[in-house]
Write a protein that holds these residues in place. Sequence first.
Motif, PDB file in Angstrom:
ATOM      1  N   TRP A  39      -0.579 -13.191   2.774  1.00 40.17           N
ATOM      2  CA  TRP A  39      -0.438 -12.388   1.556  1.00 40.17           C
ATOM      3  C   TRP A  39       0.431 -11.171   1.869  1.00 40.17           C
ATOM      4  N   LEU A  40       1.347 -10.847   0.970  1.00 36.72           N
ATOM      5  CA  LEU A  40       2.234  -9.703   1.205  1.00 36.72           C
ATOM      6  C   LEU A  40       1.824  -8.462   0.421  1.00 36.72           C
ATOM      7  N   SER A  41       1.565  -8.618  -0.878  1.00 32.98           N
ATOM      8  CA  SER A  41       1.087  -7.478  -1.656  1.00 32.98           C
ATOM      9  C   SER A  41       0.698  -7.952  -3.051  1.00 32.98           C
ATOM     10  N   SER A  42       0.039  -7.064  -3.765  1.00 32.17           N
ATOM     11  CA  SER A  42      -0.289  -7.297  -5.175  1.00 32.17           C
ATOM     12  C   SER A  42       0.087  -6.054  -5.957  1.00 32.17           C
ATOM     13  N   GLY A  43       0.625  -6.261  -7.138  1.00 35.59           N
ATOM     14  CA  GLY A  43       0.897  -5.160  -8.043  1.00 35.59           C
ATOM     15  C   GLY A  43       0.149  -5.389  -9.342  1.00 35.59           C
ATOM     16  N   PHE A 156      12.001  -8.990  -2.717  1.00 33.99           N
ATOM     17  CA  PHE A 156      11.611  -7.612  -3.027  1.00 33.99           C
ATOM     18  C   PHE A 156      10.773  -6.974  -1.909  1.00 33.99           C
ATOM     19  N   GLN A 158      11.075  -4.207  -0.708  1.00 33.33           N
ATOM     20  CA  GLN A 158      10.734  -2.802  -1.003  1.00 33.33           C
ATOM     21  C   GLN A 158       9.329  -2.652  -1.588  1.00 33.33           C
ATOM     22  N   PHE A 159       8.765  -3.745  -2.089  1.00 30.42           N
ATOM     23  CA  PHE A 159       7.406  -3.677  -2.664  1.00 30.42           C
ATOM     24  C   PHE A 159       6.331  -4.240  -1.735  1.00 30.42           C
ATOM     25  N   PRO A 161       4.693  -3.272   1.621  1.00 32.52           N
ATOM     26  CA  PRO A 161       4.735  -2.134   2.545  1.00 32.52           C
ATOM     27  C   PRO A 161       4.815  -2.503   4.032  1.00 32.52           C
ATOM     28  N   THR A 162       4.126  -3.561   4.450  1.00 31.72           N
ATOM     29  CA  THR A 162       4.173  -3.871   5.887  1.00 31.72           C
ATOM     30  C   THR A 162       5.515  -4.511   6.273  1.00 31.72           C
TER      31      THR A 162
END
Lengths: 177, 177
Positions: A39-43, A156, A158-159, A161-162
């Motif tokens: 998993w990379l991120s959630s917005g 993306f 840039q969205f 963080p790690t």
Amino acid sequence: MRMKWFAAAGLSLLAMGKELSYTDKGEMVFPEHYREWVWLSSGLGMSYDATAQANSDLSFDNVFVSPEAYRSFMATGTWPNGSVFMLEVRASHNRGSINQAGHFQGDLEAIEAHVKDNGKWAFYSFGKETKPGRLFPRDAGCYSCHEQHGAVDTTFVQFYPTLLKVAQEKKTLEEKK
Amino acid sequence: MRMKWFAAAGLSLLAMGKELSYTDKGEMVFPEHYREWVWLSSGLGMSYDATAQANSDLSFDNVFVSPEAYRSFMATGTWPNGSVFMLEVRASHNRGSINQAGHFQGDLEAIEAHVKDNGKWAFYSFGKETKPGRLFPRDAGCYSCHEQHGAVDTTFVQFYPTLLKVAQEKKTLEEKK
């Protein structure tokens, strides 16, 4: 050796070579284990439309990447052929159980993929299905937006963080807004 | 056999047996690969305080679980000894790059762990550090809240949509609010 590397890095073995395959109609086979990928991120409710309503029907965007692509990115700051990103869109809820404020995740709304193959990126739509995904037409907005704004090779970063820190260290971040 | 099973399920090999260990002072060793574990869900600004401000300094909560515990839960709807949950708290941002509305994730604010060992659950705090984590005192609010409200064995499965379905199927969901 390759298996050993995967084991040492704590990454999936199953995923190797099975993350990206196609039907004979050119549709993308649904990667059924994508939620076990990295998993990379959630917005929440992200939009590049400043007039978007802040609180109406917000959705969460969850992004996963295939383990082999992740390993490669952590080492190089770039994406290899065979990279697969899965975007999972889920409803958000405000009240439920003990939650009184803020947002938690609910039912699946849509799944899309962004894949790199033979040096080119493509997008596929699965909807809410696990059936093979249809290619987005090349004039769909996702292609031009990712090309213009994706900070690393149309993605993306840039969205995420790690990954952003890795791209900064490896100097692979493109100057995009 | 066990390795084969892990491979077939697409799960981590490295994580086996290394997810939970302690220093000789009884502190929890930081599990440095937790972001490659199985992500369960992310919430934004979740609070059980109805007076919480909806838009002030919202944080994202990202929850990861150790791969072996995940495998066990998917098969049984319950958590084995050795289960480790990692809670990662990150800042949220509203404007950045092309984003004009909604929230994306930023810098790390805190990391906590919730672990099951010898049949008992415990919480550890890492702050923003990768140094060993300190045990939360047994009278800390996290223990009583998870015991009273966690839908499966003191864990908040009600907020993890894919696990919630498994617990419903396996009939391991407790009647809690």
